[in-house]
Design a protein around this motif. Structure first.
Motif, PDB file in Angstrom:
ATOM      1  N   UNK A  78       0.863  -1.153  -0.004  1.00 15.31           N
ATOM      2  CA  UNK A  78      -0.034  -0.148   0.058  1.00 15.31           C
ATOM      3  C   UNK A  78       0.874   1.276   0.155  1.00 15.31           C
ATOM      4  N   UNK A  79       0.226   2.445  -0.306  1.00 14.34           N
ATOM      5  CA  UNK A  79       1.169   3.643  -0.174  1.00 14.34           C
ATOM      6  C   UNK A  79       1.970   3.826   0.953  1.00 14.34           C
ATOM      7  N   UNK A  80       2.980   4.702   0.961  1.00 14.18           N
ATOM      8  CA  UNK A  80       3.782   4.934   2.100  1.00 14.18           C
ATOM      9  C   UNK A  80       3.363   5.198   3.440  1.00 14.18           C
ATOM     10  N   UNK A  81       2.259   6.337   3.246  1.00 16.09           N
ATOM     11  CA  UNK A  81       1.789   6.967   4.266  1.00 16.09           C
ATOM     12  C   UNK A  81       0.695   5.893   5.026  1.00 16.09           C
ATOM     13  N   UNK A  82       0.470   4.759   4.485  1.00 15.60           N
ATOM     14  CA  UNK A  82      -0.382   3.872   5.270  1.00 15.60           C
ATOM     15  C   UNK A  82       0.141   2.691   5.853  1.00 15.60           C
ATOM     16  N   UNK A  83       1.652   2.477   5.573  1.00 13.85           N
ATOM     17  CA  UNK A  83       2.073   1.531   5.900  1.00 13.85           C
ATOM     18  C   UNK A  83       2.168   1.208   7.563  1.00 13.85           C
ATOM     19  N   UNK A  84       2.896   2.206   8.053  1.00 12.50           N
ATOM     20  CA  UNK A  84       2.785   2.085   9.680  1.00 12.50           C
ATOM     21  C   UNK A  84       1.325   1.762  10.246  1.00 12.50           C
ATOM     22  N   UNK A  85       0.195   2.554   9.997  1.00 14.01           N
ATOM     23  CA  UNK A  85      -0.808   2.290  10.433  1.00 14.01           C
ATOM     24  C   UNK A  85      -1.425   0.679  10.186  1.00 14.01           C
ATOM     25  N   UNK A  86      -1.130   0.375   9.186  1.00 18.87           N
ATOM     26  CA  UNK A  86      -1.389  -1.041   8.841  1.00 18.87           C
ATOM     27  C   UNK A  86      -0.526  -2.126   9.679  1.00 18.87           C
ATOM     28  N   UNK A  87       0.569  -1.720   9.657  1.00 23.92           N
ATOM     29  CA  UNK A  87       1.462  -2.756  10.568  1.00 23.92           C
ATOM     30  C   UNK A  87       0.860  -2.819  12.064  1.00 23.92           C
ATOM     31  N   UNK A  88       0.625  -1.584  12.683  1.00 24.65           N
ATOM     32  CA  UNK A  88       0.020  -1.694  14.096  1.00 24.65           C
ATOM     33  C   UNK A  88      -1.358  -2.396  14.036  1.00 24.65           C
ATOM     34  N   UNK A  89      -2.135  -2.359  13.143  1.00 23.69           N
ATOM     35  CA  UNK A  89      -3.494  -2.677  12.912  1.00 23.69           C
ATOM     36  C   UNK A  89      -3.236  -4.507  13.074  1.00 23.69           C
ATOM     37  N   UNK A  90      -2.331  -4.786  12.208  1.00 25.29           N
ATOM     38  CA  UNK A  90      -1.892  -6.357  11.866  1.00 25.29           C
ATOM     39  C   UNK A  90      -1.432  -6.799  13.201  1.00 25.29           C
ATOM     40  N   UNK A  91      -0.465  -6.112  13.566  1.00 25.11           N
ATOM     41  CA  UNK A  91       0.254  -6.563  15.176  1.00 25.11           C
ATOM     42  C   UNK A  91      -0.875  -6.914  16.103  1.00 25.11           C
ATOM     43  N   UNK A  92      -1.790  -5.808  16.195  1.00 21.97           N
ATOM     44  CA  UNK A  92      -2.945  -5.951  17.273  1.00 21.97           C
ATOM     45  C   UNK A  92      -3.885  -6.926  16.940  1.00 21.97           C
ATOM     46  N   UNK A  93      -3.920  -7.332  15.607  1.00 17.45           N
ATOM     47  CA  UNK A  93      -4.943  -8.792  15.269  1.00 17.45           C
ATOM     48  C   UNK A  93      -4.318  -9.971  15.344  1.00 17.45           C
ATOM     49  N   UNK A  94      -3.017 -10.026  15.894  1.00 21.92           N
ATOM     50  CA  UNK A  94      -2.258 -11.277  15.948  1.00 21.92           C
ATOM     51  C   UNK A  94      -1.581 -11.523  15.055  1.00 21.92           C
ATOM     52  N   UNK A  95      -1.232 -10.909  13.930  1.00 23.87           N
ATOM     53  CA  UNK A  95      -0.573 -11.339  12.765  1.00 23.87           C
ATOM     54  C   UNK A  95       1.012 -11.310  13.244  1.00 23.87           C
ATOM     55  N   UNK A  96       1.670 -12.407  13.021  1.00 23.97           N
ATOM     56  CA  UNK A  96       3.169 -12.493  13.531  1.00 23.97           C
ATOM     57  C   UNK A  96       4.093 -11.892  12.675  1.00 23.97           C
ATOM     58  N   UNK A  97       4.145 -11.855  11.534  1.00 24.20           N
ATOM     59  CA  UNK A  97       4.979 -11.307  10.590  1.00 24.20           C
ATOM     60  C   UNK A  97       4.659 -10.482   9.481  1.00 24.20           C
ATOM     61  N   UNK A  98       5.263  -9.668   8.813  1.00 21.69           N
ATOM     62  CA  UNK A  98       4.842  -8.846   7.812  1.00 21.69           C
ATOM     63  C   UNK A  98       5.879  -8.715   6.778  1.00 21.69           C
ATOM     64  N   UNK A  99       5.739  -8.588   5.290  1.00 20.41           N
ATOM     65  CA  UNK A  99       6.652  -8.238   4.559  1.00 20.41           C
ATOM     66  C   UNK A  99       6.158  -7.016   3.841  1.00 20.41           C
ATOM     67  N   UNK A 100       7.043  -5.904   3.980  1.00 19.46           N
ATOM     68  CA  UNK A 100       6.520  -4.584   3.405  1.00 19.46           C
ATOM     69  C   UNK A 100       7.268  -4.223   2.354  1.00 19.46           C
ATOM     70  N   UNK A 101       6.665  -4.260   1.131  1.00 22.09           N
ATOM     71  CA  UNK A 101       7.183  -4.393  -0.228  1.00 22.09           C
ATOM     72  C   UNK A 101       7.178  -2.717  -0.725  1.00 22.09           C
ATOM     73  N   UNK A 102       6.416  -2.022  -0.324  1.00 23.62           N
ATOM     74  CA  UNK A 102       6.248  -0.626  -0.513  1.00 23.62           C
ATOM     75  C   UNK A 102       7.589   0.086  -0.419  1.00 23.62           C
ATOM     76  N   UNK A 103       8.028   0.728  -1.543  1.00 23.26           N
ATOM     77  CA  UNK A 103       9.186   1.415  -1.661  1.00 23.26           C
ATOM     78  C   UNK A 103       9.009   3.101  -1.295  1.00 23.26           C
ATOM     79  N   UNK A 104      10.443   3.546  -1.470  1.00 22.73           N
ATOM     80  CA  UNK A 104      10.215   5.212  -1.154  1.00 22.73           C
ATOM     81  C   UNK A 104      10.089   5.618   0.249  1.00 22.73           C
ATOM     82  N   UNK A 105      10.039   4.823   1.123  1.00 21.27           N
ATOM     83  CA  UNK A 105       9.763   5.219   2.531  1.00 21.27           C
ATOM     84  C   UNK A 105      11.015   5.870   3.118  1.00 21.27           C
ATOM     85  N   UNK A 106      12.301   5.541   2.516  1.00 14.58           N
ATOM     86  CA  UNK A 106      13.372   6.335   3.274  1.00 14.58           C
ATOM     87  C   UNK A 106      13.410   7.738   2.618  1.00 14.58           C
ATOM     88  N   UNK A 107      12.746   7.924   1.447  1.00 19.57           N
ATOM     89  CA  UNK A 107      12.681   9.317   0.979  1.00 19.57           C
ATOM     90  C   UNK A 107      11.569  10.188   1.111  1.00 19.57           C
TER      91      UNK A 107
END
Length: 914
Positions: A78-107
């Protein structure tokens, strides 16, 4: 470092792809198609904010909160500005691992100005989910039909793991590997590496039985100490081959400030990888060539090479490349030469390389290999063939394969050409013989095998005992602490000289003068030639090397034997100092007698500190006539004599010392001892930021330091390799005999006493310890026992003076191996037969229990043979839980040291228990 939840990453039973759609250019859609096309057998789900019923036939929900199950792995596209919120929701839902393929987040930056990739790390830490990426190509596990990438093709199953950092590099590696028939156990890239990093993955792969070799593509290493600890463990059990990109400042993606005395960071990576037992190569082509030889060839009995070909030209090319890389040709025995002469034309050169002539038949190739197989001087053979009209390349290849079977030779091949020799190369691949396209690549691959074996040998060499680990240096620390309390970040010339002399480094007798008049007074007393060095504040800091393009600063004038020459020289030195260092306060002159040392070969040795890699030991040339930077070599402390000699061997000055010194072996030892001492100084006094001895010269007594400069830092610098933990030493008195015994961590220098300890044990004691009878322990066996990484392993030994007064003897030992997550440590203990009933086993075990408990380890476990009553009684006395293991037919011992604090710890320990 942690392998927490990595099993869910590598072997997920279910996957959710966040942001997948059926658009052709949609990243999530590409990943979903690869998952389905690869035959992933687990459950799939798509999350997309658009109200789709399904995507490519996979059920779709609108939000993470609407998922009907908690997947093991989520892939975020998903777009860069949505990733952190998505990670948090996945963690709260009990998901153990995630792969973030979204690029450009360092810039891409958040409102706080921080790159968005750091918000991913914060969200992961807050919820406990493990994250690969952002900006990763994803993950492949071919044996499990898992292709969770957007790569253009899948990998074939194999026994090699690839861990990269660049997605585009990884794509080319897949293509390249497929063409060469190389399969992978795991294939992934780290991307920005905000959570899962090299060290986590290396820890996992080191324990994985399906992985025979590990390939690394490295752009940067955020945590050098964790990386070093993990890779040293892995490289002891399987080959680790690394490509480090960004070798020059212009290509560094993550540049950092260089330490004093160095012009590039790349030599630091060289030193680190070599110390870790890793083979560093210059590119992807070399990586796969090295993989060929390391995985298909036996360990090298010798490092020399025999070469045979059906013509002079290929052999000459191979010899040229071998010489360029520092390799050596094998010398053929008289018997081999005579036997070959019976098969070859009269004009044969009767030496290596062997020219079989253009019309060499399959029979001749086979006979030549069999002759070399009987030669005790030959261990490695490069067999080459250039296409000809007279013979068939496939038949010759088959003859080489058949002749190589059952021999002790390492045979590898080079079939030159392309279109007419491909079948022959396939034959070699099926037979397990490495094969290369040209002589240069073949020789390079062989020399990489040689280099890898050399760095591996450094991991198991038994060093000489030199540094006194037990000496009291309290008064030396006072000198440093006094300077820091005074707000002074350097030692005076006199203080620096006293400090190194206190550690046993010889120095030149020096007199200090406030001005030129005092220098003349010294000369009036001495009435012999003197050397004068000007001292100022900046000169008290080490590594004042100027650029080769600048005019050199001259701070010393030598061999002055008249008042006029002394006055002229003092004025000249003042002009030099004011010209180069106008802001530096004048501190006086240092006067030394000339001829206190033998001139000629001058070394510059010292300590510098890197922000990422900590203290570094440097060694190279000194002198006004050379550019010292071109010869400066680096090693990581702590050093022993073996490692110090290896550092010295890499310098150009080492060659001069061997060729021109009157006592080369004595001088080599003197420089090596100085390097080991410098290593110990920075471990004992970590506030030392830099220390330079320049020059280090030689007199009748050995190495002597002429000029010394030391600067300091507020914060201590810690080596990335854990040094000997002296604070764990403890003296005890055995209650029965009253014998005084030291219990301390093991040192590599303990290898002889450790081997004697094992060889003097009764067969029954050996069986109880190793679960089998063993009559012999090789040097390599015992070296592995005593050369440990104190970060991962601990061995306490009980030593006491021998009854005959000849040194120390080992009376007992206890060791633990701790997993990367510090959850469990496995112990083993053995006490000398003659010490039974002295309580030494209890003392050793209690020492180890206290140590492991203090470092936060949750459980201590062990296995004991059912008839080992003394050990079972000891375990019961110490509070271990004891159960019979029906599968292994051993007694399982378990002791809780600390209560697990997190759910994942309790879950992991529960799985281990069942």
């Amino acid at each position: 470092m942690s392998t927490r939840y990595l099993e869910s990453l590598f072997n997920p039973a279910s996957i959710a792809v966040i942001g997948a759609s059926e658009r052709a250019d949609n990243l999530g859609g590409m990943v979903l198609r690869n998952l389905m096309g690869g035959g992933y057998p687990g459950r799939l789900l798509v999350v997309n904010q658009n109200d789709y019923d399904n995507v490519h036939g996979v059920p779709c929900v609108k939000k993470v909160s609407k998922m009907e199950f908690s997947p093991d792995l989520a892939i975020i596209c998903t777009p860069p500005d949505t990733v952190a919120k998505t990670i948090k929701r996945l963690g709260e839902a009990g998901v153990r691992t995630a792969i973030v393929m979204t690029g450009g987040m360092s810039r891409t930056h958040s409102k706080t100005g921080q790159p968005l990739m750091y918000s991913v790390r914060e969200a992961a830490r807050e919820t406990g989910i493990r994250v690969l990426g952002p900006n990763t190509i994803g993950l492949m596990v071919p044996a499990r039909s898992l292709n969770a990438t957007y790569a253009h093709m899948g990998a074939i199953p194999g026994r090699v793991a690839f861990v990269g950092q660049s997605g585009t590099i990884a794509s080319s590696v897949i293509d390249w590997a497929f063409a060469r028939g190389v399969g992978f156990s795991y294939f992934l890239t780290l991307g920005d590496g905000m959570d899962i990093d090299h060290d986590d993955l290396i820890d996992y792969l080191a324990q994985d039985t399906q992985t025979r070799a590990i390939l690394l593509h490295i752009e940067n290493i955020p945590n050098a100490r964790r990386f070093m600890s993990a890779v040293r463990v892995a490289s002891r059990t399987k080959p680790v081959i690394a490509v480090k990109s960004g070798r020059v400042p212009e290509s560094e993606w993550f540049p950092h400030d260089l330490p004093d005395g160095l012009k590039r960071s790349d030599p630091i990576y060289d030193a680190m990888l070599q110390r870790a037992g890793v083979l560093r190569v210059d590119g992807l082509g070399q990586m796969f060539d090295a993989l060929e030889t390391l995985t298909r060839m036996r360990p090298l009995r010798r490092e020399t090479l025999a070469i045979m070909a059906n013509g002079v030209g290929p052999g000459v090319l191979a010899v040229d490349r071998l010489a360029d890389l520092g390799g050596e040709l094998a010398e053929l025995s008289k018997s081999s030469i005579e036997n070959l002469a019976e098969l070859l034309p009269p004009y044969w050169t009767r030496k290596n390389p062997i020219d079989l002539n253009y019309d060499a038949s399959p029979e001749l190739y086979g006979q030549a290999i069999k002759i070399l197989a009987k030669d005790p001087e030959v261990a490695n053979v490069l067999v080459m063939y250039a296409p000809s009209l007279t013979e068939d390349s496939l038949q010759i290849a088959d003859a080489v394969v058949q002749a190589s079977k059952g021999t002790r030779l390492n045979v590898f091949t080079c079939w030159l050409g392309q279109s007419t020799v491909m079948d022959a190369r396939e034959e070699f691949y099926r037979a397990g013989l490495p094969s290369f396209f040209n002589p240069e690549k073949a020789v390079m691959a062989f020399m990489q095998h040689v280099r890898h074996q050399r760095v591996q040998r450094l991991l198991t060499e038994t060093p000489e005992s030199f540094t006194d680990h037990f000496a009291d240096r309290t008064h030396t620390r006072h000198v440093v602490n006094r300077a820091l309390r005074a707000g002074r970040y350097h030692l005076s010339n006199r203080e620096a000289r006293d400090l190194v002399r206190d550690y046993g480094i010889s120095t030149i007798e020096t007199m200090y003068c406030d001005d030129m008049e005092e220098v003349l007074e010294v000369f009036a007393v001495e009435r012999r030639p003197i050397d004068i060095t000007i001292i100022h504040e900046q000169a008290c800091h080490p590594f004042l090397d100027l650029s080769p393009t600048q005019r050199r600063y001259k701070g010393t004038v030598q061999k002055l034997n008249s008042e006029a020459a002394i006055m002229d020289s003092c004025r000249y030195l003042m002009e030099e100092y004011k010209s180069h260092f106008p802001e530096s306060g004048f501190l006086g002159f240092a006067v030394q007698r000339s001829y206190q040392h033998v001139g000629g070969i001058e070394f510059s040795v010292g300590i510098t500190r890197d922000a990422l890699f900590g203290p570094l030991v440097v060694c190279g040339a000194a002198g006004a006539q050379i550019n010292v930077m071109t010869d400066r070599q680096i090693a990581l402390p702590p050093l022993n004599m073996v490692l110090a000699r290896e550092l010295l061997r890499r310098t150009y000055m080492y060659k001069l010392l061997k060729e021109h010194s009157l006592k080369p072996e004595e001088d080599i030892r003197a420089v090596s001892e100085t390097l080991v001492t410098l290593s110990q100084i920075v471990i004992d006094i970590p506030e030392i930021k830099g220390l330079e001895i320049s020059p280090l010269l030689f007199n009748e007594q050995g190495a002597v330091a002429v000029n010394i400069a030391i600067n300091l830092a507020d914060k201590p610098g810690r080596p990335i390799i854990q040094p000997y933990p002296r604070e764990l030493e403890e003296w005890i008195v055995l209650p029965k005999s009253g014998r005084r015994v030291i219990i301390r961590p093991v040192l590599a220098e303990d290898e002889p006493a450790h081997r004697a300890f094992h060889e003097l044990q009764s067969p029954e004691s050996i069986r109880y310890r190793f679960f089998q009878y063993r009559k012999h322990f090789s040097r390599e066996d015992v070296a592995q026992m005593v050369q440990i990484d104190y970060d991962r392993e601990m061995v306490f030994i009980a030593n006491a003076p021998r009854e005959d007064g000849e040194g120390e003897e080992t009376l007992g030992t206890v060791r633990t191996w701790t997993d990367a997550d510090n959850l469990q440590c496995e112990f083993a203990v053995m006490v000398h037969d003659k010490m039974k009933g002295e309580g030494l086993g209890v003392a050793l075990m209690q020492k180890m229990i206290d140590y492991c408990r203090a470092r936060g380890t949750v459980e201590m476990v062990g296995n004991v043979l059912p008839d080992n009553r003394p050990m079972l009684q000891l375990a019961e006395h110490l509070g271990f839980e004891i159960k019979f293991n029906t599968e292994e037919e051993v007694m399982d011992l378990r002791l809780v040291l600390n209560e697990p604090e997190k759910d994942w710890q309790r879950e992991r320990l529960g799985k281990i228990a069942h």
